[in-house]
Design a protein around this motif. Sequence first.
Motif, PDB file in Angstrom:
ATOM      1  N   ARG A 135       0.822  -1.214   0.000  1.00  0.00           N
ATOM      2  CA  ARG A 135       0.000   0.000   0.000  1.00  0.00           C
ATOM      3  C   ARG A 135       0.857   1.265   0.000  1.00  0.00           C
ATOM      4  NH1 ARG A 135      -5.351   0.591   1.126  1.00  0.00           N
ATOM      5  NH2 ARG A 135      -6.029   2.656   1.819  1.00  0.00           N
ATOM      6  N   ILE A 136       2.076   1.172   0.539  1.00  0.00           N
ATOM      7  CA  ILE A 136       2.936   2.356   0.641  1.00  0.00           C
ATOM      8  C   ILE A 136       4.190   2.237  -0.213  1.00  0.00           C
ATOM      9  CG2 ILE A 136       2.132   2.947   2.953  1.00  0.00           C
ATOM     10  CD1 ILE A 136       4.559   1.500   4.077  1.00  0.00           C
ATOM     11  N   GLY A 137       4.234   1.248  -1.104  1.00  0.00           N
ATOM     12  CA  GLY A 137       5.373   1.116  -2.005  1.00  0.00           C
ATOM     13  C   GLY A 137       6.579   0.434  -1.409  1.00  0.00           C
ATOM     14  N   CYS A 138       6.420  -0.261  -0.282  1.00  0.00           N
ATOM     15  CA  CYS A 138       7.522  -1.036   0.316  1.00  0.00           C
ATOM     16  C   CYS A 138       7.160  -2.511   0.219  1.00  0.00           C
ATOM     17  CB  CYS A 138       7.751  -0.623   1.765  1.00  0.00           C
ATOM     18  SG  CYS A 138       8.357   1.063   1.976  1.00  0.00           S
ATOM     19  N   SER A 139       7.471  -3.105  -0.902  1.00  0.00           N
ATOM     20  CA  SER A 139       6.983  -4.453  -1.196  1.00  0.00           C
ATOM     21  C   SER A 139       7.891  -5.556  -0.683  1.00  0.00           C
ATOM     22  CB  SER A 139       6.809  -4.613  -2.714  1.00  0.00           C
ATOM     23  OG  SER A 139       8.036  -4.327  -3.384  1.00  0.00           O
ATOM     24  N   VAL A 140       9.044  -5.214  -0.140  1.00  0.00           N
ATOM     25  CA  VAL A 140       9.996  -6.230   0.316  1.00  0.00           C
ATOM     26  C   VAL A 140       9.986  -6.285   1.841  1.00  0.00           C
ATOM     27  CG1 VAL A 140      12.405  -6.978   0.333  1.00  0.00           C
ATOM     28  CG2 VAL A 140      11.451  -5.879  -1.704  1.00  0.00           C
ATOM     29  N   GLY A 173      14.345 -11.146   3.739  1.00  0.00           N
ATOM     30  CA  GLY A 173      14.305 -10.973   2.286  1.00  0.00           C
ATOM     31  C   GLY A 173      13.130 -11.653   1.625  1.00  0.00           C
ATOM     32  N   VAL A 174      11.909 -11.350   2.092  1.00  0.00           N
ATOM     33  CA  VAL A 174      10.714 -11.980   1.541  1.00  0.00           C
ATOM     34  C   VAL A 174      10.161 -11.086   0.431  1.00  0.00           C
ATOM     35  CG1 VAL A 174       8.480 -12.989   2.081  1.00  0.00           C
ATOM     36  CG2 VAL A 174      10.264 -12.911   3.828  1.00  0.00           C
ATOM     37  N   ARG A 175      10.048 -11.633  -0.770  1.00  0.00           N
ATOM     38  CA  ARG A 175       9.605 -10.859  -1.926  1.00  0.00           C
ATOM     39  C   ARG A 175       8.444 -11.561  -2.618  1.00  0.00           C
ATOM     40  NH1 ARG A 175      15.147  -9.772  -1.709  1.00  0.00           N
ATOM     41  NH2 ARG A 175      15.696  -7.596  -2.147  1.00  0.00           N
ATOM     42  N   LEU A 176       7.516 -10.777  -3.098  1.00  0.00           N
ATOM     43  CA  LEU A 176       6.385 -11.282  -3.874  1.00  0.00           C
ATOM     44  C   LEU A 176       6.569 -10.859  -5.326  1.00  0.00           C
ATOM     45  CD1 LEU A 176       3.571 -12.628  -3.953  1.00  0.00           C
ATOM     46  CD2 LEU A 176       2.588 -10.365  -3.516  1.00  0.00           C
TER      47      LEU A 176
END
Length: 464
Positions: free
Chosen positions: A159-164, A324-327
């Motif tokens: 939602r705030i552009g911090c996807s990692v 380091g969890v990434r979608l």
Amino acid sequence: AERGVSRFVELGPDGVLCALAQRSVDEAVFAPVLRRDRDEAETALAALGRLWTAGGDVDWTSVLPGGRRVELPTYAFQRERYWPGAGSAVPGDLGAAGMEPVEHPLLGAAITVAGDGAVLMTGRLSLATHSWLADHVILGQVVVPGTALVEMVWAAGGRIGCSVVRELVLRAPLVLPERGAVQVQVSVGAADEGERPVEVYARPEGGDDASWVCHAAGVLSADAVAEGVDLAVWPPQGAVAVPLEGFYDALEEGGYGYGPVFQGLRAAWRDGERVFAEVALPEEAVAEAGGFGVHPALLDAALHVNGLKAADGQGTRLPFAWTGVRLHAAGASMLRVALTPVGDGVEIQTADATGAPVASVQSLVMREVDAGQLATGGGRSTRDSLFAVDWVPLVSAGEAADTSDWVVIGDGAIGDTEVLTAGRFESLVAVVRGGVAPPVVVLPVVERWAGDAGLVHEVAGSVL
């Protein structure tokens, strides 16, 4: 019966022959068309109905010339309800309350804090509204999987552009009550050099401010999304298939009570220390997958692969530290999984049926839990416990009003390890047996063991 006859009709004034024949032939249908003292038409129709349900050929158009076929009534569990169920949330006007609705299965609303841009997202979890969570039972308790907490943090970060999710440490298991619900808050702090702190809190619905428990804390990052591993070649070349017979039965013996939604492991292979697997959601859960980044049950099933390499005798373990969890892609209903040991944890790479990356975890460290931790980890505050820590001020000798009745055992010159010699023990016995015990008996103990836990235990044991 020897000629294969399995349905018998008795044409007579009563059911005497059927009653006798039932004693000689098992698993057969006997239908008398007349019974003494019973209505003839009703008995005949009952006989035809019994033959029909047993596979007999009945011409119902002749029996009921004016009848017509109709749909069978639905069963009790096939009904539709339009009234709000007990405990179900009734949506309201979130905009009127200054909040924004969130279209996520686990979170319902969000609000941006003025000034620093912090974000608070809220949700409500219960077995009535999220019945699939009942399939995740650990040591007899329904525990919200760690993958669900990761999913909520993903939603807040996106939602705030911090996807990692650079780091997320699970501090306490979130246990769902059998009845009622828990309120959940995902708090994202102000930005600091491209990173934001994130915390996940929960409390029993209706609890006070002291009931909030922090279940996870970490850091969100706006780093560029790294490329995932290409798993287009499947199964991996050189990998050896691993049999899965009895896999979930063995996990259940280890404290993992996974229901159908979480029993997603379909196939597995091993290549040295690396383990590969296919996991998929059951058909009834596929429709929900589109609402998640990765359905928590699907990502949790990917972690089950770790059970293929767990050492014998290892206790029940839950996710503890994610790094380091990434979608990479959302909405998958099946995953190809590659799990590689890295230090104290494992690296996890997942892809869809075409091999395109879905999600990746740089490192996941598991931690052992016991039933006691889960019994007090379900969003309860410490004040709900029957036990508490209480600090009582210790009155020193200088503060005592009267020291005339004090008795000191020995001369105070006690060695490093010799705490209570035989002579001092006899002195203490003589004091107690000599009459009324004094109010205070002092046993001097030298304080030279700081930093040596073993000596502390030895001295304390000797004093006792």
